[in-house]
Design a protein around this motif. Sequence first.
Motif, PDB file in Angstrom:
ATOM      1  N   ARG A  61      36.843  33.303  51.659  1.00  0.00           N
ATOM      2  CA  ARG A  61      35.772  33.743  52.571  1.00  0.00           C
ATOM      3  C   ARG A  61      35.573  32.745  53.697  1.00  0.00           C
ATOM      4  NH1 ARG A  61      31.755  37.646  50.459  1.00  0.00           N
ATOM      5  NH2 ARG A  61      31.520  38.219  52.607  1.00  0.00           N
ATOM      6  N   ASP A  64      38.440  32.919  56.230  1.00  0.00           N
ATOM      7  CA  ASP A  64      38.276  34.080  57.110  1.00  0.00           C
ATOM      8  C   ASP A  64      37.215  33.808  58.171  1.00  0.00           C
ATOM      9  OD1 ASP A  64      40.213  35.447  55.736  1.00  0.00           O
ATOM     10  OD2 ASP A  64      38.795  36.632  54.534  1.00  0.00           O
ATOM     11  N   TRP A  65      36.108  33.213  57.738  1.00  0.00           N
ATOM     12  CA  TRP A  65      35.027  32.933  58.685  1.00  0.00           C
ATOM     13  C   TRP A  65      35.484  31.898  59.711  1.00  0.00           C
ATOM     14  CZ3 TRP A  65      32.074  28.835  60.342  1.00  0.00           C
ATOM     15  CH2 TRP A  65      30.932  29.160  61.069  1.00  0.00           C
ATOM     16  N   GLU A  67      38.516  31.205  60.662  1.00  0.00           N
ATOM     17  CA  GLU A  67      39.536  31.783  61.542  1.00  0.00           C
ATOM     18  C   GLU A  67      38.887  32.576  62.674  1.00  0.00           C
ATOM     19  OE1 GLU A  67      43.577  34.523  61.238  1.00  0.00           O
ATOM     20  OE2 GLU A  67      42.360  34.154  59.466  1.00  0.00           O
TER      21      GLU A  67
END
Length: 161
Positions: A61, A64-65, A67
Amino acid sequence: MDTVKKPTSLPCHPDTRAALDTFFRSFGFSQEGELSLLAEWSLGNAAGAGPRDALALAQARMEDWLEGALGPAHASGGALLTRGRAAFVLCEGAQWGATVLMREPGALPVALVKALRASVPVPAPLPLPTPMPEQQLVLWPLGELFRRWWRAGEPDVSISR
């Protein structure tokens, strides 16, 4: 009038919670309410996950954040989680609160995005083989010292040669 109260945190194993707390503390979060909120966010529907699985979910998570927040220029090059954590800590991203991690990257405050991108550490260049300069070997240090002392008395002569 009956009211149904929703529990504020998902039930999870204490070891799982401790692993998640340690992970999010490394980003600078320290308040219990924020750590609880981040544990819920990272676990999602996997409240019964073990510590290893929960940590893998939290890392995914956060990657993803990061990125989305750092953009493609900073997200490439490997070690995104490590470089992103360093940038988040350097720009004191935890002061924005835990809810900032739950926002979409497009909804983040501009000041936070600029601070994050400016704080990304630059990776060191790869080591390249280079020729080593030739070294002089002194077999008799006392003789070398005597030679330098003797040459110091001669005018216009360097004692280093």
